[in-house]
Design a protein around this motif. Structure first.
Motif, PDB file in Angstrom:
ATOM      1  N   ILE A   1      20.711   1.533   9.021  1.00  0.00           N
ATOM      2  CA  ILE A   1      21.365   2.624   9.802  1.00  0.00           C
ATOM      3  C   ILE A   1      20.959   2.115  11.271  1.00  0.00           C
ATOM      4  CG2 ILE A   1      19.616   4.245   9.445  1.00  0.00           C
ATOM      5  CD1 ILE A   1      22.280   6.281   9.806  1.00  0.00           C
ATOM      6  N   GLN A   2      22.004   2.100  12.368  1.00  0.00           N
ATOM      7  CA  GLN A   2      21.608   1.684  13.712  1.00  0.00           C
ATOM      8  C   GLN A   2      22.184   2.749  14.567  1.00  0.00           C
ATOM      9  OE1 GLN A   2      22.958  -2.198  14.676  1.00  0.00           O
ATOM     10  NE2 GLN A   2      21.945  -1.957  16.757  1.00  0.00           N
ATOM     11  N   SER A   3      21.253   3.022  15.720  1.00  0.00           N
ATOM     12  CA  SER A   3      21.729   4.080  16.620  1.00  0.00           C
ATOM     13  C   SER A   3      21.346   3.473  18.204  1.00  0.00           C
ATOM     14  CB  SER A   3      20.942   5.524  16.677  1.00  0.00           C
ATOM     15  OG  SER A   3      19.363   5.169  16.655  1.00  0.00           O
ATOM     16  N   SER A   4      22.049   3.891  19.082  1.00  0.00           N
ATOM     17  CA  SER A   4      21.807   3.234  20.426  1.00  0.00           C
ATOM     18  C   SER A   4      22.162   4.444  21.361  1.00  0.00           C
ATOM     19  CB  SER A   4      22.512   2.030  20.614  1.00  0.00           C
ATOM     20  OG  SER A   4      23.906   2.334  20.430  1.00  0.00           O
ATOM     21  N   SER A   5      21.523   4.116  22.651  1.00  0.00           N
ATOM     22  CA  SER A   5      21.628   5.068  23.877  1.00  0.00           C
ATOM     23  C   SER A   5      21.073   6.402  23.722  1.00  0.00           C
ATOM     24  CB  SER A   5      23.111   5.143  23.869  1.00  0.00           C
ATOM     25  OG  SER A   5      23.764   4.050  23.918  1.00  0.00           O
ATOM     26  N   PHE A   6      20.135   6.552  23.204  1.00  0.00           N
ATOM     27  CA  PHE A   6      19.032   7.694  23.212  1.00  0.00           C
ATOM     28  C   PHE A   6      17.930   7.700  23.079  1.00  0.00           C
ATOM     29  CE2 PHE A   6      18.177  11.519  20.180  1.00  0.00           C
ATOM     30  CZ  PHE A   6      18.145  12.431  21.324  1.00  0.00           C
ATOM     31  N   HIS A   7      17.122   7.672  24.232  1.00  0.00           N
ATOM     32  CA  HIS A   7      15.669   7.902  24.426  1.00  0.00           C
ATOM     33  C   HIS A   7      15.012   7.244  23.053  1.00  0.00           C
ATOM     34  CE1 HIS A   7      16.364   9.964  27.960  1.00  0.00           C
ATOM     35  NE2 HIS A   7      16.991  10.731  27.496  1.00  0.00           N
ATOM     36  N   LEU A   8      14.383   8.462  22.288  1.00  0.00           N
ATOM     37  CA  LEU A   8      13.386   7.641  21.256  1.00  0.00           C
ATOM     38  C   LEU A   8      14.483   6.852  20.395  1.00  0.00           C
ATOM     39  CD1 LEU A   8      11.065   8.123  19.947  1.00  0.00           C
ATOM     40  CD2 LEU A   8      11.896   9.989  18.688  1.00  0.00           C
ATOM     41  N   TYR A   9      15.411   7.046  20.154  1.00  0.00           N
ATOM     42  CA  TYR A   9      16.427   6.241  19.127  1.00  0.00           C
ATOM     43  C   TYR A   9      17.196   5.278  20.095  1.00  0.00           C
ATOM     44  CZ  TYR A   9      14.443   9.678  15.983  1.00  0.00           C
ATOM     45  OH  TYR A   9      13.722  10.211  14.900  1.00  0.00           O
ATOM     46  N   PHE A  10      16.967   4.724  21.166  1.00  0.00           N
ATOM     47  CA  PHE A  10      17.507   4.173  22.070  1.00  0.00           C
ATOM     48  C   PHE A  10      18.252   2.769  21.202  1.00  0.00           C
ATOM     49  CE2 PHE A  10      17.779   0.378  24.975  1.00  0.00           C
ATOM     50  CZ  PHE A  10      18.962   0.707  25.756  1.00  0.00           C
ATOM     51  N   ASP A  11      17.460   2.118  20.710  1.00  0.00           N
ATOM     52  CA  ASP A  11      17.514   0.979  19.896  1.00  0.00           C
ATOM     53  C   ASP A  11      16.928   1.075  18.537  1.00  0.00           C
ATOM     54  OD1 ASP A  11      18.908  -1.309  19.264  1.00  0.00           O
ATOM     55  OD2 ASP A  11      17.576  -2.732  20.133  1.00  0.00           O
ATOM     56  N   PHE A  12      17.326   2.122  17.774  1.00  0.00           N
ATOM     57  CA  PHE A  12      16.678   2.363  16.607  1.00  0.00           C
ATOM     58  C   PHE A  12      17.447   1.983  15.262  1.00  0.00           C
ATOM     59  CE2 PHE A  12      16.343   5.262  12.837  1.00  0.00           C
ATOM     60  CZ  PHE A  12      15.118   5.306  12.556  1.00  0.00           C
ATOM     61  N   THR A  13      16.819   1.074  14.496  1.00  0.00           N
ATOM     62  CA  THR A  13      17.208   0.334  13.327  1.00  0.00           C
ATOM     63  C   THR A  13      16.374   0.712  12.176  1.00  0.00           C
ATOM     64  OG1 THR A  13      18.248  -1.398  14.653  1.00  0.00           O
ATOM     65  CG2 THR A  13      17.994  -1.439  12.012  1.00  0.00           C
ATOM     66  N   SER A  14      16.776   1.322  10.927  1.00  0.00           N
ATOM     67  CA  SER A  14      15.819   1.586   9.887  1.00  0.00           C
ATOM     68  C   SER A  14      16.738   1.175   8.652  1.00  0.00           C
ATOM     69  CB  SER A  14      15.542   3.127   9.814  1.00  0.00           C
ATOM     70  OG  SER A  14      14.934   3.251   8.569  1.00  0.00           O
ATOM     71  N   ASN A  15      16.039   0.685   7.533  1.00  0.00           N
ATOM     72  CA  ASN A  15      16.526   0.760   6.254  1.00  0.00           C
ATOM     73  C   ASN A  15      16.948   2.023   5.813  1.00  0.00           C
ATOM     74  OD1 ASN A  15      16.490   0.352   3.147  1.00  0.00           O
ATOM     75  ND2 ASN A  15      16.130  -2.013   3.632  1.00  0.00           N
ATOM     76  N   ILE A  16      18.269   2.025   5.215  1.00  0.00           N
ATOM     77  CA  ILE A  16      18.611   3.429   4.656  1.00  0.00           C
ATOM     78  C   ILE A  16      17.724   4.152   3.600  1.00  0.00           C
ATOM     79  CG2 ILE A  16      20.930   3.270   5.416  1.00  0.00           C
ATOM     80  CD1 ILE A  16      21.468   2.695   2.302  1.00  0.00           C
ATOM     81  N   GLN A  17      16.967   2.882   2.825  1.00  0.00           N
ATOM     82  CA  GLN A  17      16.081   3.609   1.790  1.00  0.00           C
ATOM     83  C   GLN A  17      14.711   4.179   2.471  1.00  0.00           C
ATOM     84  OE1 GLN A  17      15.971   0.247  -0.951  1.00  0.00           O
ATOM     85  NE2 GLN A  17      17.837   1.003  -1.894  1.00  0.00           N
ATOM     86  N   ARG A  18      14.690   3.696   3.635  1.00  0.00           N
ATOM     87  CA  ARG A  18      13.079   3.917   4.403  1.00  0.00           C
ATOM     88  C   ARG A  18      13.417   5.079   5.535  1.00  0.00           C
ATOM     89  NH1 ARG A  18       9.030   1.884   1.617  1.00  0.00           N
ATOM     90  NH2 ARG A  18       7.667   1.667   3.489  1.00  0.00           N
TER      91      ARG A  18
END
Length: 838
Positions: free
Chosen positions: A263-280
């Protein structure tokens, strides 16, 4: 979320294997190996679903009668077995699920089941039973929604037998929505439905069953001007069939489980370029991402590897969606295009929605579970008994509001002192006068505005022995919700003549005297526990918190003759109306003599009485004191007054024969339905009900249990071992026993430490104040809580009994910590957990 389930296998027989935790049960399942189980659990992984049952089959397995099983299926009218699905989703054995569903349908409350029906639910704890209840209600809700959808589609004239079966096969709201969404009103006619309207469904069926007979040119007609349009229409119908096929969806989900879906998010401070395995991904990260997305400051997407698409396409073409007979190359191309179109246009969006919904659901459940655990530990803090307490609501301009409370929480005196203005000596003298006049040795200060300055003021006076000869100490307590409560109808009714600010001081003091009795007056979400309360379902959060309040109040028990109407509302089986009726009956007739008299109260039917009776206490000392008070206040004192009171109690419901004598068993946790068993047991051990809680009776019981096992004695008195254990507890516990006496209580101190005194590496003791999904906040006495990040809460630092709990810490627990960092400017303190203090 399912990893822990995988570590258990179905045993060949229902036998105990020694792996059992208190309050949980798992008959018919056994752990592969204790060591493996410990290795599987890591705090940096997503919080895993708690096992509901232990390896020992503690209750009696009950096979669901075929007629009852069929009745349940007919009632839901779905194509799956309710008990089977419930068992799979909750990891609880079928026979336990049967009993829980039966008990719920008979309107039994969770506290009643957990205490008085242990053998039926296999010793599951309240949280585990509530989990089963929640899933059961979700399945019933799904069946109800399915019925509504079918009726809507039937009314619209689009329901087919095949579509109805697809709907009744759905086991989740996601699946139901996936099947139903193309037929919703307002949605555009799907490509598949347009193709079917043109009569191409037969051509699509022929392509799969007997492609050698299919001639696409023969289908060119009105609405279809070319072979290409015919091929496209057939592709759309096949794509729709592929996307709704259970076997195909199961296969693609399996591919995803074996791949690195992120799951990936972008454009938001702490989660500006956040990527994580959905199981983790951690629950708090999911909730933060959801919040950012809802505020439109964050873009979120689920990334499924390309390998899943290629493997899925290959499997569909070569296996599941391969024509039964030889097909020409042009027809194979249609099938290939249909598979690719189905994956891209239908299956991929479905998988994305499914992952997002599952992550959100899991995060909400974990967040709510943390709220529940925090609230339970906050409510069950040990009360401070037997001393006068001064509650202080601190403030600057409007002064510090004071409330002096008696040992029984009665308001003795209220006042306002201005400790932070000029004239401090005068106010100090006033405090000293009040403390000595009322022999007040404990001060409770709210943690709001001016708390630190007020604490410093009292600490200075204590250090100078200003209150001599009294040995005065103080503590800081959370005042969250006190101001909201102070202007509530309950507060106005309870303290009509007090200013709201003074009511806050009363509430702050009472929170330490009896946390449970005071905090139940406040909406749980205002008590300052947990995190992300605005990011989870408000309904689910309220239901869970109300459930744990009911559980705590019921298990502690209430003295029916002195408890508040507000507290009574939370006893299992009671509600606001019944609590009001009990209070009115008590006011009109005097104190209750026994539990049976509850049957005389309006609205107290047999089921309500069964659910609440075991949690209600008739304390003989309290009852005697109240009768004496009525006797003294009577205008015609004399021996006839108590007799009149007893006579009045006989009035009420007609046709109800109620005893007017006191029963010693009414002061215990023993349920009236087991009184005859308790009497038989007392005759066996050579004791009487008048000896309850005495050392003599304890010795008699212990001697008998040593000579004969509980199981043998249970057979002798014709009951279950679980019921007999409860009876033994009730007979041997001292009068006025309180389960909270084994829990921590507020820490009183006489001096203070400030943040400036902290040094990195310093070792301190503190008490957990609150826990979040990312760590635990600890009060170390410096006016600012420190954070132990979850990465510092490791297995080796925890008692064995706490190693299977998410984060393992909760409010009220004492811990030893080491200071990792101090950021005075931002008011942040980082801590490392050394150990939990027992």
């Amino acid at each position: 979320m399912k990893e822990e389930r995988v570590s258990f296998i179905v045993s060949e027989a229902h036998q105990a294997d020694g792996w059992a935790g208190e309050g949980s049960s798992q008959a018919g399942l056994k752990a592969k190996k204790e060591e493996v189980e410990e290795e599987d659990f890591r705090f940096d992984e997503p919080c895993q679903k708690k096992q509901k049952t232990s390896g020992a089959c503690l209750g009696q397995p009950t096979a669901l009668p075929s007629s009852q099983a069929q009745a349940l299926r007919n009632e839901l009218n779905m194509n799956w077995d309710l008990i089977e699905v419930l068992s799979i989703l909750t990891c609880v054995e079928r026979w336990v699920c049967v009993n829980i569903v039966t008990l719920l349908r008979e309107e039994n409350t969770v506290p009643f089941m957990v205490r008085y029906r242990k053998d039926m639910i296999n010793h599951m704890d309240a949280d585990a039973v509530r989990d089963v209840q929640l899933i059961y209600e979700e399945l019933c809700s799904l069946a109800k929604k399915t019925k509504s959808v079918i009726q809507t589609l039937k009314k619209d004239g689009v329901l087919t037998d095949e579509l109805e079966q697809d709907l009744r096969n759905c086991r989740s709201a996601d699946e139901l929505d996936h099947v139903y969404s193309p037929y919703k009103k307002g949605s555009k006619l799907t490509k598949a439905r347009r193709a079917k309207a043109l009569g191409l469904e037969e051509a699509a069926s022929a392509l799969m069953e007997k492609p050698h007979t299919l001639d696409l040119r023969a289908w060119v007609k009105t609405g279809l001007s070319s072979v290409e349009e015919v091929a496209t229409g057939v592709e759309h119908i096949l794509a729709d069939m592929i996307a709704k096929d259970p076997e195909t969806l199961t296969y693609v989900k399996t591919l995803c489980e074996n791949s690195s879906v992120t799951i990936q998010s972008s454009s938001f401070h702490l989660y500006f370029d956040f990527t994580s395995n959905i199981q983790r991904i951690q629950p708090h990260q999911t909730l933060a991402i959801n919040r950012g997305e809802s505020l439109k400051i964050l873009t979120v997407k689920v990334n499924i590897p390309d390998r899943v698409k290629s493997d899925f396409t290959r499997w569909c073409i070569n296996n599941r969606w391969r024509p039964r007979t030889f097909a020409r190359e042009d027809l194979n191309i249609i099938i290939k295009n249909a598979v690719e179109d189905s994956y891209k246009r239908l299956i991929l969006p479905f998988l994305t929605r499914s992952y997002r919904n599952k992550l959100t659901s899991a995060a909400e459940k974990e967040s709510i579970a943390m709220f529940v655990r925090n609230l339970r530990q906050r409510l069950l803090l040990c009360p401070i008994r037997g001393c006068v307490i001064m509650g202080v609501d601190p403030g600057f301009r409007h002064g510090c509001k004071l409330a002096v409370l008696s040992p029984t929480s009665q308001i003795i005196h209220t006042d306002v002192v201005y400790l932070h203005n000029s004239g401090q000596q005068r106010e100090a003298d006033k405090l000293r006068h009040l403390m000595i006049k009322y022999s007040c040795t404990k001060v409770v200060i709210g943690n709001g505005t001016a708390c630190r300055e007020t604490e410093s003021f009292f600490a200075d006076l204590i250090s100078r022995r200003y209150f001599h000869p009294l040995d005065v100490s103080y503590c800081i307590t959370s005042e969250a919700g006190a101001s909201i409560y102070s202007v509530s109808p309950e507060a106005v009714k309870e303290m009509p003549d007090l200013d709201p600010n003074l009511r806050s001081a009363v509430s702050i003091g009472r929170r330490v005297q009896d946390p449970l009795a005071e905090l139940v007056k406040i909406d749980p979400k205002h008590i300052g526990i947990g995190t992300y309360q605005h990011d989870v379902s408000a309904g689910a959060l309220k239901a869970a918190l109300d459930g744990v309040v009911q559980e705590c109040v019921s298990f502690v028990g209430v003295d029916i003759n002195i408890c508040s109407e507000t507290l009574m509302r939370h006893v299992a089986g009671l509600n606001a109306g019944r609590a009001k009726n009990i209070a009115e009956w008590r006011e009109q007739n005097g104190p209750f003599i026994n539990r049976e008299q509850l049957k005389l109260v309006k609205g107290m039917g047999p089921k309500t009485y069964q659910q609440c009776a075991g949690f209600i206490r008739i304390n003989p000392q309290t009852r005697y004191a109240l009768i004496c008070k009525l006797y003294v206040s009577s205008p015609h004192p004399g021996p006839a007054v108590p007799e009149k009171l007893a006579a009045k109690k006989a009035k009420g419901k007609t046709g109800v024969n109620i005893s007017t004598s006191f029963n010693p068993l009414d002061q215990t946790c023993i349920h009236p339905e087991s009184y005859h068993v308790a009497q038989r047991f007392l005759s066996i051990v050579g004791g009487s009900a008048d000896q309850i809680g005495s050392a003599g009776l304890q010795q008699c019981v212990e001697s008998k249990v040593r000579s004969s096992s509980v199981e043998e004695l249970a057979k002798t008195v014709d009951t279950t071992p679980e019921t007999l254990k409860l009876i033994i507890d009730g007979l041997t516990q001292p009068p006025g026993f309180d389960i909270r006496q084994n829990f921590g209580q507020a820490d009183f101190k006489q001096g203070i430490v400030s943040m400036s005194d902290l040094r990195v590496g310093a070792v301190l003791t503190g008490r957990v104040d609150n826990t979040a999904l990312f760590g635990a906040f600890v009060d170390i006495g410096v006016g600012r809580a420190g954070l132990i990040h979850k990465s510092n809460i490791t297995l080796d630092k925890l008692p064995v009994s706490q190693r299977r709990r998410s984060l393992a810490l909760g409010p009220g627990e004492r811990v030893e910590v080491r200071v990792l960092n101090v950021d005075a400017q931002r008011g942040r303190i980082g801590l490392d957990l050394i150990r939990v203090l027992q």
